[in-house]
Design an enzyme around this catalytic site. Structure first.
Site, mmCIF file in Angstrom:
data_model
loop_
_atom_site.group_PDB
_atom_site.id
_atom_site.type_symbol
_atom_site.label_atom_id
_atom_site.label_comp_id
_atom_site.label_asym_id
_atom_site.label_seq_id
_atom_site.Cartn_x
_atom_site.Cartn_y
_atom_site.Cartn_z
ATOM 1 N N ASN A 145 0.873 -1.174 0.000
ATOM 2 C CA ASN A 145 0.000 0.000 0.000
ATOM 3 C C ASN A 145 0.912 1.225 0.000
ATOM 4 O O ASN A 145 1.507 1.543 1.026
ATOM 5 C CB ASN A 145 -0.900 -0.018 1.244
ATOM 6 C CG ASN A 145 -1.728 1.257 1.371
ATOM 7 O OD1 ASN A 145 -1.775 2.080 0.456
ATOM 8 N ND2 ASN A 145 -2.392 1.419 2.514
ATOM 9 N N LYS B 178 0.076 4.234 -0.232
ATOM 10 C CA LYS B 178 -0.558 5.420 0.344
ATOM 11 C C LYS B 178 -0.316 6.629 -0.588
ATOM 12 O O LYS B 178 -0.367 6.451 -1.801
ATOM 13 C CB LYS B 178 -0.048 5.654 1.779
ATOM 14 C CG LYS B 178 -0.211 4.372 2.623
ATOM 15 C CD LYS B 178 0.025 4.553 4.085
ATOM 16 C CE LYS B 178 -0.188 3.210 4.795
ATOM 17 N NZ LYS B 178 -0.053 3.308 6.242
ATOM 18 N N HIS C 287 -9.590 1.361 4.848
ATOM 19 C CA HIS C 287 -8.323 1.505 5.572
ATOM 20 C C HIS C 287 -8.542 2.441 6.762
ATOM 21 O O HIS C 287 -9.317 3.398 6.671
ATOM 22 C CB HIS C 287 -7.254 2.063 4.623
ATOM 23 C CG HIS C 287 -5.878 1.979 5.217
ATOM 24 N ND1 HIS C 287 -5.424 2.890 6.140
ATOM 25 C CD2 HIS C 287 -4.882 1.079 5.045
ATOM 26 C CE1 HIS C 287 -4.192 2.551 6.506
ATOM 27 N NE2 HIS C 287 -3.839 1.457 5.849
ATOM 28 N N GLU D 80 -6.866 4.799 7.840
ATOM 29 C CA GLU D 80 -6.610 6.215 7.533
ATOM 30 C C GLU D 80 -7.819 6.852 6.856
ATOM 31 O O GLU D 80 -8.092 8.036 7.038
ATOM 32 C CB GLU D 80 -5.332 6.337 6.676
ATOM 33 C CG GLU D 80 -4.094 6.045 7.518
ATOM 34 C CD GLU D 80 -2.916 5.470 6.767
ATOM 35 O OE1 GLU D 80 -2.892 5.505 5.524
ATOM 36 O OE2 GLU D 80 -2.002 4.958 7.442
ATOM 37 N N GLU E 96 -5.475 -4.978 10.446
ATOM 38 C CA GLU E 96 -4.459 -3.946 10.668
ATOM 39 C C GLU E 96 -4.729 -3.232 11.990
ATOM 40 O O GLU E 96 -5.514 -2.267 12.037
ATOM 41 C CB GLU E 96 -4.493 -2.915 9.533
ATOM 42 C CG GLU E 96 -4.113 -3.467 8.181
ATOM 43 C CD GLU E 96 -3.482 -2.405 7.287
ATOM 44 O OE1 GLU E 96 -2.404 -2.668 6.770
ATOM 45 O OE2 GLU E 96 -4.061 -1.317 7.128
ATOM 46 N N GLY F 60 2.686 2.058 10.885
ATOM 47 C CA GLY F 60 3.676 3.126 10.762
ATOM 48 C C GLY F 60 4.414 3.441 12.046
ATOM 49 O O GLY F 60 5.071 4.472 12.155
ATOM 50 N N SER G 140 3.444 -2.366 10.311
ATOM 51 C CA SER G 140 4.894 -2.482 10.525
ATOM 52 C C SER G 140 5.452 -3.837 10.092
ATOM 53 O O SER G 140 6.316 -4.404 10.760
ATOM 54 C CB SER G 140 5.245 -2.179 11.987
ATOM 55 O OG SER G 140 4.922 -0.833 12.291
HETATM 56 P P1 13P Z 1 3.078 0.229 7.680
HETATM 57 O O1 13P Z 1 3.541 -1.081 7.045
HETATM 58 O O2 13P Z 1 3.858 1.408 7.219
HETATM 59 O O3 13P Z 1 2.968 0.092 9.161
HETATM 60 O O4 13P Z 1 1.590 0.492 7.133
HETATM 61 C C1 13P Z 1 0.640 -0.516 7.220
HETATM 62 C C2 13P Z 1 -0.550 -0.137 6.446
HETATM 63 O O5 13P Z 1 -1.283 0.766 6.805
HETATM 64 C C3 13P Z 1 -0.815 -0.879 5.206
HETATM 65 O O6 13P Z 1 -2.084 -0.611 4.721
#
Ligand code: 13P
Length: 242
Positions: free
Chosen positions: A9, A11, A96, A98, A165, A171, A204
């Site tokens: 992803n 982003k 997601h 976010e 997740e 992150g 992560s």
């Molecule tokens: P990270 O791997 O940067 O923690 O992000 C995970 C994520 O949100 C994947 O959709």
């Protein structure tokens, strides 16, 4: 047999030029990847059409990061399944954290988007997961079961991927312990009518923890943020050791 799906992803990262640089480093490393592993890149909208051409004939499937429920209409800033399907997109991330946290996505809109994705032949990757506060209050299971119950109304479970997740692991470098991720994913599976839905772990995921994550019996893949931006890191993740 449950399918293994490893998805990056990106982003809101990578211009078109940067996406091409990534592929130069990444695509050759797929020669070592077992063919039963589905590799997906979910990229910004501006990268989709150029990647659709660059990935043609490769083993990598193209994914988007959202889809609207209407085919077209006055929905400024949105994109439809028809538009994604036309340029060869196969997967789409939906719900997601976010999107839920910063853009007001709810279980109801998630459900509408899931059904729209399937209508256009896209495979949705439905994201679920709890905050640190919810985990500390022992609400993880009830929260996730609620997200699934509302999100999956009238959704076809034969064309679906789910990603667990935990928000506190995204992150932060603070990965959910593999055994605990495995346990929660078992709870998610117990809520499904189709036990073969691939369920990923995300949060992560890095080259140094992917082997342990993929060794867990309930975990069918990973949804990778930061580590999918570096060709060498993502290559090590898709080529995890069994
Ligand atoms: P990270 O791997 O940067 O923690 O992000 C995970 C994520 O949100 C994947 O959709």
């Amino acid at each position: 047999m449950r399918k293994i799906v490893i998805a990056g992803n990106w982003k809101m990262f990578k211009t078109q030029a940067e996406s091409q640089d990534f592929l130069t480093g990444f695509l050759p490393t797929l020669e070592e990847t077992p063919p039963e592993r589905e590799v997906v890149l979910c990229v910004p909208y501006t990268d989709l059409s150029i990647l659709s051409k660059s990935l043609h004939g490769s083993l990598v499937q193209l994914g988007a990061q959202n889809v609207h429920w209407a085919e077209s209409g006055a929905y400024t800033g949105e994109i439809s399944g028809l538009m994604l399907e036309e340029i060869g997109v196969r997967y789409v991330i939906i719900g997601h954290s976010e999107r839920r946290q910063f853009f007001g996505e709810t279980d109801e809109t998630v459900n509408l988007r899931l059904k729209a994705a399937q209508k256009y032949g896209l495979t949705p990757i439905l994201c679920v997961g709890e905050t640190k506060q919810q985990r500390d209050a022992q609400e993880t299971e009830s929260l996730i079961i609620g997200q699934l119950k509302q999100g999956l109304v009238d959704v076809d479970q034969t064309n679906l991927v789910i990603a667990y997740e935990p928000i506190w692991a995204i992150g932060t470098g603070d990965t959910c312990e593999a055994k605990e991720a495995n346990r929660v994913i078992g709870v998610i599976r117990s809520q499904l009518t189709n036990p073969d839905v691939p369920i990923q772990y995300g949060g992560s995921v890095k080259p140094n923890n992917i082997d342990e994550i993929m060794a867990q019996p309930e975990i069918d893949g990973a949804l990778v943020g930061g580590a999918s931006l570096e060709a060498a890191d993502f290559a090590r993740i898709v080529n995890y050791l069994q």
